[in-house]
Design a protein around this motif. Structure first.
Motif, short mmCIF file in Angstrom:
data_model
loop_
_atom_site.label_atom_id
_atom_site.label_comp_id
_atom_site.label_asym_id
_atom_site.label_seq_id
_atom_site.Cartn_x
_atom_site.Cartn_y
_atom_site.Cartn_z
N UNK A 88 19.49 13.69 34.92
CA UNK A 88 20.57 14.62 35.40
C UNK A 88 19.84 15.71 36.09
N UNK A 89 20.65 16.74 36.01
CA UNK A 89 20.26 17.88 36.81
C UNK A 89 19.38 18.66 36.13
N UNK A 90 18.37 19.03 37.07
CA UNK A 90 16.94 19.17 36.58
C UNK A 90 16.69 20.82 36.78
N UNK A 91 16.93 21.27 37.93
CA UNK A 91 16.42 22.77 38.16
C UNK A 91 17.15 23.37 39.23
N UNK A 92 16.88 24.54 39.62
CA UNK A 92 17.37 25.00 41.07
C UNK A 92 16.10 25.87 41.30
N UNK A 93 15.93 25.66 42.96
CA UNK A 93 14.78 26.20 43.38
C UNK A 93 15.04 27.23 44.23
N UNK A 94 14.40 28.30 43.98
CA UNK A 94 14.67 29.62 45.14
C UNK A 94 13.31 29.78 46.13
N UNK A 95 13.71 30.09 47.27
CA UNK A 95 12.61 30.51 48.25
C UNK A 95 12.27 31.97 47.97
N UNK A 96 11.06 32.45 47.80
CA UNK A 96 10.63 33.78 47.57
C UNK A 96 9.73 34.19 48.58
N UNK A 97 9.63 35.50 48.85
CA UNK A 97 8.75 36.11 49.77
C UNK A 97 7.30 35.97 49.07
N UNK A 98 6.96 36.31 48.06
CA UNK A 98 5.71 36.49 47.32
C UNK A 98 5.71 35.97 45.89
N UNK A 127 4.02 26.67 45.42
CA UNK A 127 5.06 26.31 44.56
C UNK A 127 4.82 26.50 43.06
N UNK A 128 5.91 26.67 42.36
CA UNK A 128 5.66 26.69 40.83
C UNK A 128 6.79 26.50 40.26
N UNK A 136 15.38 27.76 30.71
CA UNK A 136 15.87 27.25 32.08
C UNK A 136 15.15 27.06 33.14
N UNK A 137 15.17 25.92 33.69
CA UNK A 137 13.93 25.48 34.53
C UNK A 137 14.13 26.00 35.98
N UNK A 138 13.42 26.61 36.51
CA UNK A 138 13.58 27.24 37.77
C UNK A 138 12.46 27.03 38.70
N UNK A 139 12.69 26.63 39.96
CA UNK A 139 11.61 26.36 40.91
C UNK A 139 11.39 27.50 42.03
N UNK A 140 10.22 27.92 42.26
CA UNK A 140 9.66 29.18 43.24
C UNK A 140 8.99 28.59 44.38
N UNK A 141 9.62 28.82 45.70
CA UNK A 141 8.61 28.34 46.84
C UNK A 141 8.33 29.32 47.56
N UNK A 142 7.04 29.68 48.03
CA UNK A 142 6.79 30.76 49.00
C UNK A 142 6.39 29.85 50.14
N UNK A 143 7.00 30.15 51.42
CA UNK A 143 6.68 29.65 52.70
C UNK A 143 5.44 30.39 53.26
N UNK A 144 4.24 29.44 53.20
CA UNK A 144 2.96 30.04 54.06
C UNK A 144 2.71 29.35 55.13
N UNK A 145 3.73 28.69 55.69
CA UNK A 145 3.47 27.95 57.04
C UNK A 145 3.30 29.37 58.25
#
Length: 149
Positions: A88-98, A127-128, A136-145
């Motif tokens: 089922x629906x698991x989480x929402x992920x957000x892109x963050x600066x830091x 990622x975390x 509530x499960x939330x994904x966090x992603x920091x673009x380090x490319x």
């Protein structure tokens, strides 16, 4: 045919800590109210429903979360602590600066990391997954490319 995501819905037992959590993450509360009436029950298949909602959006205005608290009928299932491999629906992920600063700020909202640390995926992301209020499960992603270039 054009398709755009309008919002993601999250059902909570207590909206206040969830609103606080997503506000700290950087979303803005843009509306709040009660949804009921014959039309709303027809949409959801829950005749007679009465739901308190809070609509939040990202600063760019492109992504929204609809937080809901069911007043009637009663909630019938609780998936707040489901593991990350649940159906089922698991989480929402957000892109963050830091990601480190974000996690530090969210700790005031009883956030816990799902694993022991922030994980690096190649030279692309840090990622975390975190559990916020009510699990509530939330994904966090920091673009380090760009920072590695």
């Amino acid at each position: 045919m054009t398709v755009k995501m309008d919002n993601v819905g999250i059902v909570a037992d207590d909206l206040e800590p969830v609103i606080g959590f997503f506000t700290e993450l950087g979303l803005e509360l843009v509306g709040r109210g009660t949804v009921d009436g014959e039309w709303s029950g027809r949409v959801t298949g829950l005749p007679g429903q009465r739901v308190e909602i809070a609509m939040m959006q990202t600063p760019d205005g492109h992504s929204r979360l609809e937080l809901s608290r069911f007043l009637h009928p009663a909630v019938v299932a609780d998936h707040r602590r489901a593991p990350v491999n649940a159906l089922g629906y698991l989480r929402v992920m957000f892109s963050v600066d830091d990601i480190d600063d974000t996690i530090d700020r969210l700790r005031a909202h009883d956030v816990e990391l799902v694993s022991d640390d922030v994980v690096r995926f190649e030279n692309a992301y840090r990622l975390a997954y975190v559990r916020g209020p009510e699990g509530i499960l939330v994904g966090l992603a920091e673009d380090v490319s760009q920072s590695d270039a």
